[in-house]
Scaffold this active site. Structure first.
Site, PDB file in Angstrom:
ATOM      1  N   ASP A  45      30.151 -28.332 -33.362  1.00  8.95           N
ATOM      2  CA  ASP A  45      29.564 -27.653 -34.527  1.00  8.95           C
ATOM      3  C   ASP A  45      28.382 -26.783 -34.081  1.00  8.95           C
ATOM      4  OD1 ASP A  45      27.742 -29.653 -34.020  1.00  8.95           O
ATOM      5  OD2 ASP A  45      27.742 -30.487 -36.048  1.00  8.95           O
ATOM      6  N   SER A  46      28.043 -26.845 -32.784  1.00  5.01           N
ATOM      7  CA  SER A  46      27.061 -25.905 -32.219  1.00  5.01           C
ATOM      8  C   SER A  46      27.586 -24.465 -32.332  1.00  5.01           C
ATOM      9  CB  SER A  46      26.746 -26.253 -30.760  1.00  5.01           C
ATOM     10  OG  SER A  46      27.922 -26.519 -30.030  1.00  5.01           O
ATOM     11  N   ASP A  84      34.788 -31.130 -33.678  1.00  6.97           N
ATOM     12  CA  ASP A  84      33.592 -31.767 -34.221  1.00  6.97           C
ATOM     13  C   ASP A  84      33.704 -31.782 -35.745  1.00  6.97           C
ATOM     14  OD1 ASP A  84      31.229 -32.978 -33.632  1.00  6.97           O
ATOM     15  OD2 ASP A  84      30.154 -31.154 -33.037  1.00  6.97           O
ATOM     16  N   LYS A 114      35.235 -35.734 -33.104  1.00  7.42           N
ATOM     17  CA  LYS A 114      33.939 -36.365 -32.832  1.00  7.42           C
ATOM     18  C   LYS A 114      33.160 -36.397 -34.139  1.00  7.42           C
ATOM     19  CE  LYS A 114      30.233 -34.182 -30.913  1.00  7.42           C
ATOM     20  NZ  LYS A 114      29.202 -34.384 -31.962  1.00  7.42           N
ATOM     21  N   GLU A 116      29.194 -37.919 -35.870  1.00  5.57           N
ATOM     22  CA  GLU A 116      27.874 -38.471 -35.575  1.00  5.57           C
ATOM     23  C   GLU A 116      27.615 -39.762 -36.356  1.00  5.57           C
ATOM     24  OE1 GLU A 116      24.816 -35.515 -36.085  1.00  5.57           O
ATOM     25  OE2 GLU A 116      25.823 -34.083 -34.768  1.00  5.57           O
ATOM     26  N   GLU A 183      23.257 -38.691 -26.920  1.00  2.32           N
ATOM     27  CA  GLU A 183      22.383 -37.517 -26.761  1.00  2.32           C
ATOM     28  C   GLU A 183      20.903 -37.910 -26.744  1.00  2.32           C
ATOM     29  OE1 GLU A 183      23.384 -34.253 -29.349  1.00  2.32           O
ATOM     30  OE2 GLU A 183      21.575 -33.125 -28.805  1.00  2.32           O
TER      31      GLU A 183
HETATM   32  O1  KIV Z   1      28.271 -29.547 -31.092  1.00  3.57           O
HETATM   33  C1  KIV Z   1      27.832 -29.736 -29.948  1.00  3.57           C
HETATM   34  O2  KIV Z   1      27.665 -28.808 -29.145  1.00  3.57           O
HETATM   35  C2  KIV Z   1      27.491 -31.109 -29.562  1.00  3.57           C
HETATM   36  C3  KIV Z   1      26.795 -31.304 -28.241  1.00  3.57           C
HETATM   37  C4  KIV Z   1      25.954 -32.510 -28.263  1.00  3.57           C
HETATM   38  C5  KIV Z   1      27.760 -31.340 -27.093  1.00  3.57           C
HETATM   39  O3  KIV Z   1      27.748 -32.020 -30.278  1.00  3.57           O
END
Ligand code: KIV
Length: 286
Positions: A45-46, A84, A114, A116, A183
């Site tokens: 999601d970056s 993500d 993924k 959080e 992280e």
């Molecule tokens: O979205 C992202 O870039 C991440 C990093 C911690 C790898 O979750």
């Protein structure tokens, strides 16, 4: 080379073989990454910051994530790709979480997701895994909820939070996550976590003892300089190279050094005369 599976990642942990992971957001970059030894890719999601210019990760949507995932997975023949889950795509209810994880897989083509959160996400992770979708957990500093953690800072330097991080890791393992991204926690704490669970840990700003390492591709390649965290090692300066290359292009256009004959299509003299004659006869050129 062939695409690794979640069993390969477990085996790598058992054998002490390190796992390498990076973020990727588009087809062109993925075509290059797929030729390297990187085993695991995250469509992070970056993308919200490095691809869309937003201030943080909060505003990226499911539909936007699916566009990035689709582009990446088309080029990923040898790499396991994770999508993500964006903020608020999995927190509201278990049903919604399974539905959205399924969308990333069905529409985005990813191999897993993924999300959080540790203990608080245990039931959600269980549901997604039970639906047949591999999950990588993400604990320590979790950017989507950074304001709850007091900002973007190292987590787990005191007993209370360190304890919670270990509990989070164990909860995710019990829920069936195939691995955990950790992280921004002290290296010593990441070592304790890594040694006390049976699934691989992938660190970012979590020291040497994790089972693998991940970096944001744009940080690694020097393509994003708005904010570079301490843990982001720069392996190239592509931003500078892009700027210098485009400066050269502009200069050559202005001075008529580009294009040369080798970049041009030419006509035979006889064909040219015929074309000129025909155009003149119709009054289209002088
Ligand atoms: O979205 C992202 O870039 C991440 C990093 C911690 C790898 O979750």
């Amino acid at each position: 080379m062939s695409k690794p599976t979640i069993l390969d990642f477990k085996r790598m942990k058992m054998n002490g073989e390190k796992i390498s992971m990076s973020t990727v957001y588009d087809y062109g970059m993925m075509s290059q990454v797929d030729k390297t030894g990187i085993e695991l890719v995250l469509v992070g999601d970056s993308a919200s910051m490095v691809m869309m210019g937003n201030e943080g990760t909060i505003s990226i949507t499911m539909d936007e994530m699916i566009v990035f995932c689709k582009a990446v997975t088309k080029a990923a023949k040898n790499t396991f790709v994770l999508g993500d889950m964006p903020f608020m795509s999995y927190e509201v209810s278990g049903e919604k979480a399974v539905e959205n994880a399924g969308r990333l897989m069905k529409e985005g083509g990813v191999d897993g997701v993924k999300l959080e959160g540790g203990e608080r996400m245990q039931e959600t992770v269980k549901r997604i895994v039970n639906a047949g979708i591999p999950v990588l957990g993400h604990i320590g500093l979790t950017p989507q909820t950074a304001s709850m953690l007091g900002g973007f800072k190292v987590q787990g330097k005191d007993v209370g939070i360190a304890k919670q991080i270990v509990k989070d890791a164990k909860a995710l393992e019990q829920a069936g996550a195939f691995g955990i991204l950790i992280e921004a926690i002290p290296a010593e704490l990441a070592k304790l976590v890594t040694e006390n669970i049976n699934i691989p840990t992938i660190g970012i700003g979590a020291g040497l003892h994790c089972n693998g390492q991940v970096l944001v591709l744009h940080d690694m390649l020097g393509l994003f300089d708005k904010f570079v965290p301490k843990f982001a090692k720069k392996y190239a300066s592509l931003g500078e190279q892009v700027k210098n290359s485009l400066d050269d292009f502009v200069q050559e256009v202005k001075t008529e050094k580009f294009p040369t004959i080798e970049h041009s299509f030419l006509m035979k003299e006889e064909d040219l005369q015929n074309v000129k004659q025909a155009l003149k006869e119709e009054g289209l050129v002088n």
